[in-house]
Design a protein around this motif. Structure first.
Motif, short mmCIF file in Angstrom:
data_model
loop_
_atom_site.label_atom_id
_atom_site.label_comp_id
_atom_site.label_asym_id
_atom_site.label_seq_id
_atom_site.Cartn_x
_atom_site.Cartn_y
_atom_site.Cartn_z
N PRO A 171 -4.65 -2.79 7.22
CA PRO A 171 -4.91 -2.49 5.81
C PRO A 171 -3.72 -2.87 4.94
O PRO A 171 -2.57 -2.86 5.39
N ASN A 172 -4.02 -3.20 3.69
CA ASN A 172 -2.95 -3.42 2.73
C ASN A 172 -2.24 -2.10 2.45
O ASN A 172 -2.73 -1.03 2.79
N GLY A 173 -1.10 -2.21 1.78
CA GLY A 173 -0.38 -0.99 1.41
C GLY A 173 0.91 -1.32 0.72
O GLY A 173 1.39 -2.46 0.74
N TRP B 50 -2.13 4.28 -5.91
CA TRP B 50 -2.07 3.24 -4.89
C TRP B 50 -3.46 2.71 -4.56
O TRP B 50 -3.64 1.51 -4.30
N SER B 51 -4.48 3.60 -4.54
CA SER B 51 -5.83 3.14 -4.22
C SER B 51 -6.34 2.14 -5.26
O SER B 51 -7.10 1.22 -4.93
N TYR C 174 -4.25 -1.10 -4.09
CA TYR C 174 -4.40 -1.65 -2.74
C TYR C 174 -5.79 -1.47 -2.15
O TYR C 174 -6.05 -1.89 -1.03
N GLY C 175 -6.68 -0.83 -2.90
CA GLY C 175 -8.05 -0.69 -2.43
C GLY C 175 -8.33 0.68 -1.85
O GLY C 175 -7.45 1.52 -1.69
N PHE D 252 -6.12 2.02 2.47
CA PHE D 252 -4.81 1.37 2.53
C PHE D 252 -3.89 2.13 3.49
O PHE D 252 -4.20 3.24 3.93
N ARG D 253 -2.79 1.48 3.81
CA ARG D 253 -1.92 1.97 4.87
C ARG D 253 -0.55 2.35 4.33
O ARG D 253 0.01 1.67 3.47
#
Length: 531
Positions: free
Chosen positions: A33-35, A60-61, A64-65, A68-69
């Motif tokens: 996952p992105n982050g 952050w969501s 990064y969607g 996310f990580r």
């Protein structure tokens, strides 16, 4: 020179310990996952606020969607921000997404793996869950409604007489219900030693288990420190001794009270005791299972009721709509009861919207993944989720997903009542309700007390709307004192800090209120101690 080399080697070993677990073989065709980028060794640890971290997670969501990580000093944290993804992972794949990371302070040292909330997923947890389910499932929860009506009429009368002490009345309401159900233990003032002790345990758990509260949760190697160098160990030992002694005493008292009463009025302890061989758990595990039902129900119900009052103060139009519905069904001469609930969809919608708008467990509770998994995202990406990751459904973000909850920051009960909203369901005699609502968690770790909490919220909200006018307090010059929309306590369970408002009896309600109260709590009448 040798000392320098030894220090350097130790530092390198620590860094390797923290960093290497995050490096995994990613299956072909998938990606991690992105982050947000982090710092060496510490990762994103210092990027997360100590208080109300869910605000940062939501930001952050957006960047990064919805999945996310984060890297928390080598610990892999997967943040989930939508209900669909949370259900896909935590409910549909519950066999691999139902474990808990054994955080040193709360799970290992303080709870000694006895508290169901933190207990590892496995046979013992399933046996404990079997007990709690037998005490709180939908079928048996309906049999507790008479006690909820009794406790709610007392809370309502005291709230109308002394609204400034609303926190006390809500805490006593939820605490008295659970103590009577679990132990046949009557509560009169809410200041009884047993009540204060159990509430003390609840607040201690919320404090100890808060993210970032103890360094040992970030650096588990500190568990190897001798006790004289580890004050956190001494604190945890003291807390464990206190709560274990309390839960043991309450279990013994509950069994004794149950033996003295007729079988038809069994409390939770009696129901366990009469069938203890079928559960295959120790007495201490049963003591914690029953004792921590109080944790699951008492503090959270009281906190939700405080948020309800806040919502009514900030949204007087919604308060009037709620009163209009109750008046149309019940009228001024009858106190609302559970029989009226199918005809009170707005009462149920307001309860659900309170939990969505101001979730008690705003940050959610992580589940630990026990097996590598790949999740197909809506945009077609295949995301690799490595075993050992903490999969963290953040309720604040989940309850503010614009697609599911348009105008997410506004208090809008209509979203559950109007066909134009995506969350509307029919028939309104059944929906909305709180069954499997995300405010209670996900999958196999969903709160076992949700069926009791649901009824507790409905009956008290309906009765307050029937009995009370709630309004903003005004200064001597007539200016409204508007409480902050979000000024909440810290911890993994939160509630609004004390705020000012006015509350008074509605016209033609006093006589019916007093008659109902006297029928149950007449002066000098001894409160029955069995359920």
């Amino acid at each position: 020179m040798l000392a320098t080399l030894i220090v350097a080697a130790c530092a390198f070993a620590v860094c390797a310990y923290l960093i290497l677990p995050a490096r995994r073989q990613v299956p072909r065709g998938s990606q991690l996952p992105n982050g947000p980028p982090g710092q060496p060794v510490l990762g994103n640890l210092l990027d997360i606020p100590l208080n109300h971290s869910w605000f940062q997670f939501q930001e952050w969501s957006k960047q990064y969607g919805p999945l996310f990580r984060l890297n928390l000093a080598g610990r892999n944290q997967i943040i989930v921000s939508t209900e669909e993804i949370a259900n896909d992972l935590l409910r549909e794949k519950g066999t691999i997404y139902s474990d808990r990371e054994q955080l040193p302070m709360a799970a290992q040292l303080m709870s000694r793996n006895l508290r169901p909330l933190f207990m590892p997923y496995g046979e013992t947890w399933r046996n404990v869950r079997k007990l709690t389910h037998s005490l709180t499932n939908v079928s048996v929860a309906a049999s507790y409604e008479n006690l909820q009506e009794e406790e709610s009429i007392r809370a309502l009368r005291d709230l109308a007489r002394d609204p400034d002490n609303y926190e006390t009345w809500f805490e006593r309401y939820s605490a008295a219900l659970i103590l009577r159900l679990a132990y046949s233990k009557p509560v009169n003032t809410g200041d009884e030693p047993s009540v204060r002790k159990v509430l003390g345990v609840v607040h201690a758990v919320e404090r100890v288990a808060s993210p970032g509260a103890y360094l040992v949760d970030t650096i588990p190697a500190m568990l190897r420190l001798p006790t004289f160098l580890a004050p956190f160990k001494r604190e945890a030992a003291r807390l464990h001794t206190e709560e274990l002694g309390l839960f043991r005493d309450l279990l013994r008292e509950g069994v004794k009270n149950s033996r003295e009463g007729p079988d038809s009025e069994d409390n939770f302890c009696g129901k366990w005791f009469r069938n203890k061989e079928s559960y295959n758990i120790s007495d201490d595990q049963a003591a914690y299972a029953i004792g921590t039902l109080f944790e699951a129900g008492a503090g959270t119900t009281a906190a939700a009721m405080m948020s309800f009052i806040l919502a009514m103060v900030l949204h007087p139009d919604e308060c009037r709509k709620l009163q209009d519905e109750v008046d149309s069904v019940v009228g001024p001469d009858n106190v609302p009861s559970f029989i009226d609930m199918p005809k009170l969809p707005r009462v149920r919608a307001v309860a659900k919207e309170v939990l969505r708008w101001r979730p008690v467990t705003a940050g959610g509770l992580p589940h630990m993944l026990t097996k590598d998994d790949v999740y197909k995202m809506e945009d077609g990406r295949s995301v690799f989720l490595p075993a050992g990751s903490n999969v963290h459904p953040v309720q604040w973000s989940i309850h503010r997903e614009p697609k599911r909850y348009p105008d997410p920051d506004s208090f809008r009960p209509e979203r559950w009542l109007d066909k134009d909203w995506p969350t509307y369901r029919e028939p309104l005699s059944q929906f909305p309700n709180l069954q499997n609502f995300s405010a209670f968690g996900f999958g196999r770790r969903i709160c076992p007390g949700q069926n009791i909490a649901e009824r507790s919220l409905y009956i008290l909200i309906a009765r307050i709307a029937w009995c009370c006018d709630i309004s903003q307090r005004r200064t001597p010059s007539g200016e409204a004192i508007l409480p902050p929309s979000y000024d909440y306590t810290s911890g993994f369970n939160v509630q609004p800090k004390p705020f000012k408002f006015d509350l008074k009896l509605r016209p033609a309600r006093q006589e019916a209120l007093e008659m109902q109260y006297d029928a149950v709590w007449a002066a000098g009448k001894e409160r029955k101690s069995t359920t």
